[in-house]
Each structure stands twice: as C-alpha cells, then as structure tokens.
Design an enzyme around this catalytic site. Structure first.
Site, PDB file in Angstrom:
ATOM      1  N   HIS A  36       0.814  -1.222   0.000  1.00 28.11           N
ATOM      2  CA  HIS A  36       0.000   0.000   0.000  1.00 28.11           C
ATOM      3  C   HIS A  36       0.846   1.270   0.000  1.00 28.11           C
ATOM      4  O   HIS A  36       0.317   2.364  -0.166  1.00 28.11           O
ATOM      5  CB  HIS A  36      -0.998   0.002   1.160  1.00 28.11           C
ATOM      6  CG  HIS A  36      -0.420   0.306   2.512  1.00 28.11           C
ATOM      7  ND1 HIS A  36      -0.109  -0.669   3.421  1.00 28.11           N
ATOM      8  CD2 HIS A  36      -0.097   1.476   3.099  1.00 28.11           C
ATOM      9  CE1 HIS A  36       0.372  -0.104   4.521  1.00 28.11           C
ATOM     10  NE2 HIS A  36       0.388   1.199   4.352  1.00 28.11           N
ATOM     11  N   ASP A  84      -0.096  -7.441   1.313  1.00 32.64           N
ATOM     12  CA  ASP A  84       0.443  -6.105   1.546  1.00 32.64           C
ATOM     13  C   ASP A  84       1.969  -6.096   1.555  1.00 32.64           C
ATOM     14  O   ASP A  84       2.597  -5.479   2.418  1.00 32.64           O
ATOM     15  CB  ASP A  84      -0.092  -5.526   2.862  1.00 32.64           C
ATOM     16  CG  ASP A  84       0.071  -4.008   2.933  1.00 32.64           C
ATOM     17  OD1 ASP A  84       0.248  -3.385   1.860  1.00 32.64           O
ATOM     18  OD2 ASP A  84       0.040  -3.456   4.041  1.00 32.64           O
ATOM     19  N   SER A  90       4.729   2.519   7.684  1.00 33.71           N
ATOM     20  CA  SER A  90       4.379   1.380   6.843  1.00 33.71           C
ATOM     21  C   SER A  90       5.585   0.873   6.057  1.00 33.71           C
ATOM     22  O   SER A  90       6.267   1.644   5.387  1.00 33.71           O
ATOM     23  CB  SER A  90       3.279   1.766   5.859  1.00 33.71           C
ATOM     24  OG  SER A  90       2.056   1.929   6.512  1.00 33.71           O
TER      25      SER A  90
END
Length: 453
Positions: free
Chosen positions: A188, A223, A299
């Site tokens: 993402h 992911d 992230s």
C-alpha cells in the site's frame, strides 16, 4: 474496518488504519463457510476469485428498480431448477461504450534476479537498544511514491474542459534486503486501490542519498512489495524468525512517522499478540500485534527483536477513531510475520506476483443482498478489465445461476463449486443477461497486477 491507502495531504502519507465504521464491504473469514474443515481454503480461494485489486462496497438498492433498469428477471424456486438446457452464445457488449482513461505503469522484469535474497538468521545474541538502532538504521529507508489519476471531463458555463492528470504523493518506510539494492516494503506504500500503481518511486537512504526505484512486484492481498534501486554496497538488514516469537518478547520499530521530518524514529515495546486474524476489507491476514508505536509513515518498516533482527514488516495500526464513548486507542500496531512474508517475497522476485491463486477477475454479490428477497443467484458487480471473465464476455450486472451444470443459488454455492479449480482450468458458467440465458467458458488465471498483463 481497516481503511487502505488513506491519504493525508498535509503529511503526504497514505496509511492503513482501523476505524469502527461498518461499511458493508464483504469480509471472508475462516468461519464463513458451512463446512469448517475447508474454511481456510475457502477464505483464500474467495479472495483469489474476488481479485485483490478491486474493493466494491455493497450498495443498498431496490430490487424491482434494479430489475427494471437492467432487464433481469426474477427466478422462482431456483433450488429445484436444473441447468441442463443449451443456451445461446454470450454476445460481447460494445467495447466503445466501456472505454476508460487509465494510467498503467509497465514493469520490465528482465533486469531483475529471481533468486531469494532474504535469509533468516538463527543467531540469538541479545543487544542493547542503542546497539540495535546503530546496527539496523543503515538498512532502513524512506520511500516516496507518486500515483496518478485522470480527472473527468467536464461541461460548465464556459464550455468543455478536458480532464487532467493529477498526482498523489505518499511516503512510507522500507528495509534493505541486499547489497545490490533490493528493498522490502508494504504494497500500500506503492499501490493505491483508488489510483493504481505508483508511476514513480524514490528511495531516501539514512545518509540522505537518493535513488530512483523500480517496482519488482507487489501483492495487495498480503500487503508486500519488492523494489529495486541501482546501487551497490548497501547494508542489508539481518532477518530473524517470527515463528519463535513469544508474547512479552521485546519489540522495536524504526520508521518515518508523519513523513521524513521524523526520519529514523525508534519506538520500543513488546510483542502483544501473535497470529491475530485481522480482516482488511475482503482479505484476512494473520499478524503480529505490538505496542511499539506505529504511526502514519511507518508502513513497510522493520519490527525488530532484541537481537537486532527483523521479524516483521510494520503494516497497520488501530486508530483512535475506533473508540467507544470516551475511550481511545493506544499501542495497537500490527506487523506481517517475516516467515510468512518470505514465501511471498520469493514469489515476487521470481514472477512479479504471487502464483497459484486462481481467479476469474470479477466481484459479485448474492441477489438477496441486492434487494431480491428470497431470490437465487449472484450478480456480477464489477469485472476486471482484460481479466478472465472480461475476456469471456462477462460484464457488470450479469447474473450467474449455474456453474458446470450445477445450480448457483448463492455466493456460498459458487465458492464451493469453484474451490477445487486451479490456474488453467476452465469452468462453464450459466448467466442471465437481458432476460436471456447464456453459457460461457471462463479460464482461471493467476491473480496478478494489471501492469504484468
């Protein structure tokens, strides 16, 4: 629900966070099928069929209005009706009416190696927090990814205004996997459900050196993404085993919260939980839970054990919007276990996508959920452009009532019929379009990003 790729224009971050809002997106969990013995298989088979690149909300629309607009007949007592008659050949709709302005980045995979670069260490010598930071920090990078989207044409007081290409930047964190520039991060960070794959990616090293990066491959379902920069002599991180973790073990996170102004921030905590089954839109993931602070921009960064080894990829946090009354959320972060990630990373390096996930390239809902109380079948809600179903002529609003001669009365029926199929297998679907039955053959294909077609 976890919300994917939320964009913060002030900090230029896209992040996966959690909120308490019920958005009616269908979630497949291991308990959803009736036959629990095949639960896990149905979870991931369902995910494959739905195609990770599409997330479609369930609309609440009136059945009679829907039927009138799309020419769909009500089917009485489908549970006793056998699909045995010969039906007409499915006509392909006028392609000119389906043209869309799309921005797709191509990936040249011929220049990437296919061998694994991630080796898990068995050493277990504890280190001080200061020593861990000094050891790992050179392997942590900042990532800037720019996505693009096409605005719609408009007609106003001054006449026609053509659409324009707009850019949406975002930042995240990455982990150096090899001396020659392979980098691990979250999917993402470089891919958005709304805007697609990033058209440009830049890597910022700990010494402020910058590199342009290429996307080797990414997998939305887990992911995970692999990037490559043209560099030599980088310091790869040491990876440890997540399978040996215990609740209460020390856990450290290094990343770039809120962008690069706080580049290389260290947070410290513990392993708070293991094998947490978290439903992220239509995907279920088993994650490590930690109370080491993880914020927007973390992230793709490393979750580290007390030996200075990367044991997880920081991916999600639970936000304060998930609150009850005056309660707030603190210390609920989640990371992808590195032992599970390794299998995906190796596949991404070898192929650019994860193989062995047969899919039809469409999403669908039970007719009963679309306003048809007591009616049978599933309605196609979206079709992936150039996917298996699309190439066979299936389009949005078609209704599937049969598969290989068997009746499809519900979504669960369809998933049970298709769960044994593999990539390359052909299934014959019986559909209704404009009050006419059609038979159509669809070949299962691997789920892969559009840019790899």
């Amino acid at each position: 629900m976890f919300e994917n790729n939320n964009y913060d224009p002030q900090n230029q971050n896209r992040e996966v966070v959690y909120s308490s809002e019920n958005d009616n997106i269908m979630n497949f969990t291991e308990e959803s099928p009736k036959k629990k013995g095949k639960g896990a298989k149905k979870v991931f088979k369902a995910i494959g069929i739905l195609c990770g690149a599409l997330l479609i909300s369930v609309g609440s629309i009136a059945g009679y209005k829907y039927a009138d607009e799309h020419g769909i007949p009500f089917i009485e007592d489908n549970k006793t009706k056998e699909i045995t008659t010969e039906h007409e050949k499915l006509p392909v709709p006028d392609e000119e009416n389906e043209e869309k302005k799309e921005i797709v980045s191509s990936i040249d995979r011929t220049k990437y190696q296919t061998e694994s670069v991630l080796n898990i260490s068995n050493e277990d010598e504890p280190m001080s927090t200061q020593a861990i930071y000094k050891e790992v920090m050179p392997s942590v990078v900042g990532i800037t990814a720019v996505c693009q989207y096409q605005t719609a044409d408009s007609f106003g007081f001054f006449g026609y205004t053509p659409g324009t290409v707009e850019e949406v930047p975002g930042t995240g964190t990455g982990i150096v996997m090899s001396e020659d520039g392979y980098i691990l991060t979250n999917a993402h960070v470089i891919y958005s459900d709304d805007y697609g794959m990033a058209v440009s990616v830049t890597i910022l090293m700990h010494d402020e050196t910058e590199y342009d990066a290429q996307i080797v491959g990414y997998d939305v379902q887990t992911d995970i993404a692999v990037l490559k920069v043209d560099a030599e002599g980088l310091k790869p991180a040491v990876f440890g085993s997540s399978d040996s973790l215990q609740i209460g073990d020390p856990a450290l996170a290094i990343g770039n919260p809120l962008g690069f102004d706080l580049f290389g921030t260290l947070t410290v905590g513990h392993i708070s939980g293991l094998n947490r089954e978290i439903a992220v839109n239509d995907k279920t993931m088993k994650l490590i839970q930690t109370d080491a602070a993880i914020n927007s921009g973390n992230s793709g960064g490393p979750l580290i054990n007390d030996c200075g080894q990367v044991i997880g990829i920081n991916s999600m946090k639970m936000s304060s919007s998930y609150s009850y009354g005056s309660a707030t959320i603190e210390g609920l972060g989640f990371a992808i276990p590195i032992d599970e990630a390794k299998k995906i990373i190796d596949d991404l390096m070898a192929n650019g996508y994860v193989t062995g996930r047969p899919q039809l390239g469409m999403t669908f809902r039970d007719l009963s959920e679309e306003g048809y109380a007591g009616q049978s079948g599933v309605v196609v809600t979206e079709v992936v452009k150039d996917g298996p179903a699309y190439k066979s002529g299936i389009r949005k609003n078609d209704i599937i009532v049969g598969a290989d001669g068997g009746l499809v009365a519900s979504l669960e029926d369809f998933l049970e019929i298709t769960e044994e199929y593999e990539t390359g297998d052909t299934i014959r679907l019986t559909i209704i379009r404009n009050r006419t039955y059609y038979d159509v053959d669809v070949v299962f294909e691997d789920v892969k990003p559009q840019s790899f077609e």
